[in-house]
Each structure stands twice: as structure tokens, then as C-alpha cells.
Design a protein around this motif. Structure first.
Motif, PDB file in Angstrom:
ATOM      1  N   ALA A   1     -11.683   7.298   8.048  1.00  0.00           N
ATOM      2  CA  ALA A   1     -10.280   7.110   7.681  1.00  0.00           C
ATOM      3  C   ALA A   1     -10.141   5.772   6.968  1.00  0.00           C
ATOM      4  CB  ALA A   1      -9.387   7.137   8.922  1.00  0.00           C
ATOM      5  N   ALA A   2      -9.117   5.666   6.137  1.00  0.00           N
ATOM      6  CA  ALA A   2      -8.845   4.433   5.414  1.00  0.00           C
ATOM      7  C   ALA A   2      -7.335   4.317   5.206  1.00  0.00           C
ATOM      8  CB  ALA A   2      -9.590   4.412   4.073  1.00  0.00           C
ATOM      9  N   ALA A   3      -6.912   3.228   4.574  1.00  0.00           N
ATOM     10  CA  ALA A   3      -5.492   3.003   4.308  1.00  0.00           C
ATOM     11  C   ALA A   3      -5.149   3.477   2.900  1.00  0.00           C
ATOM     12  CB  ALA A   3      -5.153   1.524   4.463  1.00  0.00           C
ATOM     13  N   TYR A   4      -4.063   4.225   2.792  1.00  0.00           N
ATOM     14  CA  TYR A   4      -3.636   4.754   1.498  1.00  0.00           C
ATOM     15  C   TYR A   4      -2.154   4.449   1.278  1.00  0.00           C
ATOM     16  CZ  TYR A   4      -8.071   7.179   1.287  1.00  0.00           C
ATOM     17  OH  TYR A   4      -9.415   7.458   1.244  1.00  0.00           O
ATOM     18  N   GLY A   5      -1.822   4.205   0.009  1.00  0.00           N
ATOM     19  CA  GLY A   5      -0.437   3.927  -0.350  1.00  0.00           C
ATOM     20  C   GLY A   5      -0.213   4.201  -1.821  1.00  0.00           C
ATOM     21  N   SER A   6       0.996   3.950  -2.263  1.00  0.00           N
ATOM     22  CA  SER A   6       1.324   4.155  -3.673  1.00  0.00           C
ATOM     23  C   SER A   6       0.657   3.076  -4.530  1.00  0.00           C
ATOM     24  CB  SER A   6       2.832   4.103  -3.865  1.00  0.00           C
ATOM     25  OG  SER A   6       3.315   2.787  -3.615  1.00  0.00           O
ATOM     26  N   PRO A   7       0.392   3.359  -5.803  1.00  0.00           N
ATOM     27  CA  PRO A   7      -0.189   2.330  -6.677  1.00  0.00           C
ATOM     28  C   PRO A   7       0.672   1.068  -6.751  1.00  0.00           C
ATOM     29  CG  PRO A   7      -0.370   4.483  -7.708  1.00  0.00           C
ATOM     30  CD  PRO A   7       0.478   4.667  -6.487  1.00  0.00           C
TER      31      PRO A   7
END
Length: 293
Positions: free
Chosen positions: A167-173
Motif C-alpha cells: 500500500a502507498a499514499a495517493y492523492g490528486s496531482p
């Protein structure tokens, strides 16, 4: 009384009324209508010439006899499930019903490819897919085969680990750019309702955080991340697939629960279960890099 026989469908209906507490609840469990449930209960009571339930304003409460009948029906149900599982496990034909269950998002982004290949190769199999985040009871034949995200296959089940996960951290550009430009400002996060806060691995690098919102399901969390509300920790297969998200290096990839194919031991050898399992193995071997860093 000595020559009396009771229909199995009627007994099973009594059992489900005891479990559900209402006629409508039992009807939903059995996949029949309300009036059929009422008619079956009345038929058993007429045969026994005794009441099985007290009719209350909020449901049906079993009498002592009702509980006795339900207990015997439950034993019959166990044997019925065992028989049907045994028959399924010995079925070498690739036709007829097959029920699989898996988490919705795993189906959406990956298992649809396995399903498409399976249906093309085995057109006589009547495949039903249950997109359930809750764990179905495989012993009671709620599904033949389950794909689960878990640390282990589960008690009394036979399992095969399909792949490890990270798992990792994801977000908007836009949010990713803001964090890169202003590393000393608080980092916005979206977390599960039960979570105490941001992931520990992220706090080691960015100790200042703001919890912008809490959700009870990953689907709205993805939407929140796409909208720029905050970062979301999610499996890499998901973050890499969803449009509008980028991996944000606020934490290194972390170990996540494995993906398993599981079934009851009785059902595991059956031809349909075996064929679908082989399709899963082929797909996950070819796409392992999607699931791990």
C-alpha cells in the motif's frame, strides 16, 4: 403423529424465520415471497397441531417447540450443505452454476479480465459474481470460491495465495504538487472511520497532519482523493488504476494483506472451481508488478 412427515422446504423456512425474527427477513434470506413463508409456517403448525411462533407486533418469537424444530432443521441443513459440497467437489463437468465472491474494487479493476477469459473459455458455466466486501459463508454454500484480501485463508477453508500486496499514499496531482512545494505545512489526509489517524510511516516524514474527513468505505475515499480533499492510503493496485490519482512520496510502500483464492475443502477439487482458480493464478502471475512496489 407417528406417520407424520414434514417437508424439508417447510422446515428450512421455520429455521430461517427463527434466524431472522420476521417473515420478511426469512423471505429475503430464502429468495421467496412473504406469503410463501407464512404459508409454509402455517403448514408445519397445522401438521404438528401446535404453535411454533408467538406473533408479536415487531416479529415472530419462537416457542419452545419452534426452537426445537429449528434446531433439528439446522442439523439437516448442515448435512444438506455437506452433501452438495461433496457433489460439487466431485463434479468434473464445466457446465452449470458457479458462484464466486470478491471485493468490489478488485473485481472492477482486475478480476473482470479473469471473468471475461473464463466465460469465453467455458460458455456452458453459469457464472454468478457476488461483489461483496463482507465475508460470505463458504461452508453454507453462499459462494463456491472467494477471492479475499487477508492475512490467511481462514478456518476450515483451503486457500492459495495469489499475490503479496503493498500500500502507498495517493492523492490528486494538485495536492501532490502542494506537498512538494511546501513540505513544512500540514499534510491533509482522508482516513477510515475506525482509523486513529494518518499512517505511522507517513508521520515519520511529515509529522504535521490534518484529518480532513473520515469515511467508512474505500469508494467515497477514492472520490475524496480525486477531488483533492486529502491523501488516502490504499493498495497499490488501486492507486495505480484509478484515474486522477498519483502516488505521493510521503511514506515508503508498506506491506498490505495478501490476496487469496479460498474455498471449502470439499468444493476445492471441483472442475469449475479449479478452472476459475487456474485463471486467477495465470492473471496474478502476469500482473504481480501491479500489486507490489
Amino acid at each position: 403423529m407417528h406417520s407424520m412427515t414434514l417437508d424439508w422446504d417447510d422446515l428450512k423456512t421455520v429455521l430461517h424465520v427463527v434466524r431472522a425474527g420476521t417473515l420478511s427477513g426469512a423471505a429475503a434470506q430464502l429468495g421467496i415471497n412473504y406469503t410463501t413463508v407464512a404459508r409454509r409456517v402455517a403448514r408445519v403448525e397445522a401438521r404438528l397441531q401446535r404453535k411454533l411462533f408467538e406473533r408479536l407486533s415487531d416479529g415472530y418469537r419462537p416457542t419452545e417447540l419452534g426452537r426445537l424444530v429449528a434446531a433439528h432443521a439446522e442439523q439437516m441443513e448442515v448435512q444438506d450443505h455437506a452433501l452438495m459440497r461433496g457433489l460439487s467437489g466431485r463434479d468434473e463437468t464445466l457446465r452449470g452454476p458457479l458462484v464466486i465472491t470478491a471485493p468490489q474494487l478488485l473485481i472492477q479493476w482486475h478480476l473482470v479480465h479473469v471473468i471475461e477469459a473464463f466465460c469465453t473459455a467455458h460458455p456452458e458455466v453459469d457464472l454468478e459474481v457476488n461483489a461483496a466486501n463482507d465475508l460470505l459463508d463458504l461452508g453454507r454454500r453462499q459462494a463456491d470460491l472467494a477471492v479475499r484480501v487477508s492475512r490467511e485463508p481462514g478456518d476450515n477453508l483451503t486457500g492459495m495465495r495469489l499475490t503479496a500486496q503493498h500500500a502507498a499514499a495517493y492523492g490528486s496531482p494538485g495536492l501532490a504538487a502542494r506537498i512538494a512545494e511546501h513540505p513544512n505545512e500540514p499534510v491533509d489526509w482522508v482516513v477510515y472511520s475506525q482509523s486513529p489517524g494518518a499512517p505511522k510511516a507517513a508521520l515519520e516524514r511529515y509529522p504535521q497532519v490534518r484529518i480532513k474527513a473520515r469515511f467508512d468505505d474505500m469508494v467515497p475515499m477514492i472520490g475524496a482523493a480525486q477531488a483533492g480533499l486529502g491523501l488516502v492510503r490504499m493498495p497499490m493496485f488501486l492507486g495505480r488504476a484509478v484515474p486522477g490519482l498519483v502516488e505521493v512520496p510521503v511514506m515508503p510502500p508498506q506491506p498490505y494483506a495478501d490476496i487469496w483464492a479460498v474455498a471449502h475443502a470439499d468444493v476445492w477439487p471441483g472442475a469449475k472451481v479449479r478452472a476459475f482458480r487456474e485463471g486467477l493464478v495465470t492473471y496474478f502471475r502476469a500482473n504481480r508488478g501491479v500489486f507490489v512496489a
